[in-house]
Design a protein around this motif. Structure first.
Motif, short mmCIF file in Angstrom:
data_model
loop_
_atom_site.label_atom_id
_atom_site.label_comp_id
_atom_site.label_asym_id
_atom_site.label_seq_id
_atom_site.Cartn_x
_atom_site.Cartn_y
_atom_site.Cartn_z
N VAL B 282 -9.94 -21.19 27.28
CA VAL B 282 -8.76 -20.83 28.06
C VAL B 282 -7.98 -22.10 28.40
N GLU B 283 -6.68 -21.97 28.40
CA GLU B 283 -5.81 -23.02 28.93
C GLU B 283 -5.07 -22.37 30.09
N ILE B 284 -5.47 -22.74 31.29
CA ILE B 284 -4.88 -22.14 32.49
C ILE B 284 -3.78 -23.06 33.00
N HIS B 285 -2.58 -22.49 33.14
CA HIS B 285 -1.47 -23.30 33.64
C HIS B 285 -1.61 -23.44 35.15
N CYS B 346 -3.84 -24.19 22.70
CA CYS B 346 -4.71 -23.15 22.11
C CYS B 346 -4.49 -23.10 20.60
N ALA B 347 -3.22 -23.16 20.18
CA ALA B 347 -2.91 -23.10 18.75
C ALA B 347 -3.50 -24.31 18.02
N ILE B 362 -13.58 -22.95 18.08
CA ILE B 362 -12.63 -22.15 18.85
C ILE B 362 -11.97 -21.14 17.92
N ARG B 363 -12.28 -19.86 18.16
CA ARG B 363 -11.72 -18.81 17.31
C ARG B 363 -10.87 -17.82 18.09
N LEU B 364 -11.04 -17.81 19.42
CA LEU B 364 -10.25 -16.92 20.26
C LEU B 364 -9.92 -17.67 21.55
N ALA B 365 -8.62 -17.78 21.84
CA ALA B 365 -8.21 -18.60 22.99
C ALA B 365 -7.13 -17.88 23.79
N VAL B 366 -7.10 -18.15 25.10
CA VAL B 366 -6.12 -17.52 25.99
C VAL B 366 -5.36 -18.60 26.74
N ALA B 367 -4.03 -18.46 26.78
CA ALA B 367 -3.20 -19.40 27.54
C ALA B 367 -2.46 -18.62 28.63
N THR B 368 -2.33 -19.23 29.80
CA THR B 368 -1.60 -18.57 30.88
C THR B 368 -0.36 -19.38 31.27
#
Lengths: 159, 387
Positions: B282-285, B346-347, B362-368
């Motif tokens: 996860v990349e949390i803003h 994430c990309a 890393i195959r599935l990632a979430v960015a906020t």
């Protein structure tokens, strides 16, 4: 064609500027009435949503959740609960000298919280003061001697 | 989503306090050129440019994007949702591809806040002048008000946030987009001084300038390009009025209802059932350590009551999920671009192009993204596979 000779180094230029526009913000009828009540009657008024029945404080023309006009004006209690707060401890341009406390208070009878300064807190030890305010303490509305029909006509003090 | 799409190009300038060697258009061009090169595309292939710029007053140039982002001959519009500007611009660009209006979109966000001599004054000007601005609110006091509620409600401590900030500072040394990463200890954070209790100076992301650009391509244009597939993407607004959000039936202020709901939507679109088990990264803003921890539970990577324990697991390195391997916005927070950078990171990780900060597998990632008075939320799920 030969390149014109120029020095390798260049001094980077920074051009000064400012953006000091003046404005006049139109508060609208509902907020104007809220401020008039502060100034003339030293009381805080809310407006009630006819749909969700919440009493919105400060007064609003419409309920932001239901998006319908509020139906009645009602005063709220002079006392309330300090929900969240912060102690601003560093100096920022255009702000009061630190330290000072700001927070959101739910006044008795209201269903929403209103922001204002929280005064009368011993700030000699910032951490001790912060911990003491975590208990959602009760606060009282205190009006300034000089009222001018602004949100700063009052503040909150710990009871 | 009606058409499958992927991120095929990422370009970033370095992030630093001042880019005094470049004007705004030059800064943008650097990121755009890098993104197009990464995507192996020319500007001619781009069917839409979306610009992301938050308050103009930070740059001191009204409509700073007119002369720096818009390109002749290409449709253009600008997005501004405060801190969520970059991710909102991404979502806006994606709609054109989903609707079949074009096959490749360039999204660009630029932050020029180094121009602002008194940035906190600009941040105060975002608040309602009728009821709230006179109370000296700032974006930082907004973070601090929430932090006091997180202590009250979930038992977070100032020491935990100091350890999280120190952990992120350690990671920042691996991020080559940062010109001058700062490494510090939890003790350094706690002795750095209180800015707005309970927030210490060193846990706040620095003033940062820079630009981020990404190329989004429809499936038919992806070809053999390394791709981070957009599996889910959602954004949601809430009321501006913070006093109405303190405690509602659907969740308290710090439960970030908008983020919880748009993450749930993005997971549904992505076919993710249990994010705590399925998401790799996860990349949390979040510009501060406390606001980073506010994002864990809404993303479904821990239960709300487990937030403080989950934070500890990140700090001691036992968390299963890679959290903010870029060091996040605490290492660089160019307001207009910061939420786009979270997607870009994430990309890069999914495409195996994250350099020294690359995490294996890393195959599935979430960015906020979070913006306004935390009233705008976005969640984007990227995957190594299209579905």
């Amino acid at each position: 064609m030969k390149d014109v000779h120029m020095p390798n180094d260049v001094e980077l230029i920074t051009i000064p500027g400012n953006w000091n526009f003046d404005y006049r913000y139109f508060a609208g009828e509902t907020a104007s009435r809220f401020f008039a009540e502060l100034k003339n009657s030293r009381r805080i008024m809310g407006t009630r949503c006819g749909k969700c029945r919440r009493l919105l404080v400060p007064a609003r023309t419409f309920c932001e959740a239901c998006y319908v006009e509020t139906v009645s004006w009602e005063p709220v209690g002079e006392e309330g609960t300090l929900e969240v707060f912060t102690i601003v401890a560093a100096a920022f341009p255009g702000m009061p000298p630190p330290p000072f406390v700001i927070g959101y208070v739910t006044l008795d009878g209201a269903d929403t919280s209103i922001a204002n300064f929280i005064k009368g807190v011993d700030l000699s030890d910032i951490h001790a003061a912060g911990k003491s305010l975590l208990s959602r303490p009760r606060v009282r509305t205190v009006f300034s001697a000089e009222v001018q029909g602004r949100i700063t006509d009052f503040h909150f003090e710990l009871i | 989503m009606s058409r499958r799409a992927a991120v095929v190009g990422v370009g970033q300038t370095q992030y630093r306090r001042r880019h005094s060697g470049r004007n705004t258009a030059e800064l943008v061009r650097e990121a755009v050129t890098a993104a197009l090169t990464d995507a192996q595309m020319d500007l001619d292939a781009i069917g839409l440019v979306v610009g992301g710029v938050a308050p103009d007053a930070l740059a001191g140039i009204d409509h700073v994007d007119m002369g720096s982002i818009a390109r002749p001959g290409i449709p253009y519009f600008r997005v501004n949702t405060g801190g969520a500007t970059g991710s909102s611009a991404f979502l806006a660009g994606l709609t054109w591809i989903a609707a079949g209006r074009c096959d490749a979109v360039l999204v660009v966000a630029v932050e020029r806040m180094g121009h602002a001599v008194t940035a906190p004054k600009v941040f105060n000007s975002i608040f309602d002048p009728i009821y709230e601005r006179d109370i000296s609110l700032s974006t930082l006091s907004m973070v601090a008000l929430r932090a006091t509620m997180m202590i009250q409600k979930y038992g977070y401590t100032l020491e935990q946030w100091a350890h999280l900030a120190a952990r992120n500072s350690e990671l920042s040394l691996l991020n080559d987009t940062l010109e001058s990463p700062r490494r510090f200890s939890a003790g350094d954070v706690l002795s750095s001084g209180v800015i707005s209790w309970p927030i210490h100076k060193l846990e706040i992301g620095p003033v940062s300038e820079g630009a981020c650009a990404m190329v989004i391509a429809a499936e038919n244009r992806v070809g053999s390009r390394p791709a981070a597939w957009i599996r889910g993407a959602s954004g949601l607004s809430d009321t501006y009025e913070m006093g109405s959000r303190i405690s509602r039936a659907e969740g308290a202020l710090v439960d970030v209802v908008t983020l919880r709901r748009c993450a749930a939507q993005a997971y549904r679109d992505a076919g993710v059932v249990d994010p705590a088990k399925e998401v790799d990264m996860v990349e949390i803003h979040a510009a501060c350590a406390s606001s980073e921890s506010m994002g864990y539970a809404p993303l479904g990577i821990c239960a709300p009551a487990d937030g403080p324990r989950f934070l500890d697991s990140i700090v001691d390195g036992t968390a299963r999920i890679a959290v903010n391997p870029s060091a996040g916005a605490q290492a660089a927070n160019p307001v207009s671009a910061t939420a786009m950078i979270r997607i870009a990171e994430c990309a890069l990780q999914i495409r195996g192009r994250a350099g020294r900060r690359q995490v294996d597998g890393i195959r599935l990632a979430v960015a906020t993204g979070q913006g306004g008075a935390t009233q705008f939320s976005t969640a984007v799920v990227l995957g190594a596979e299209p579905s």
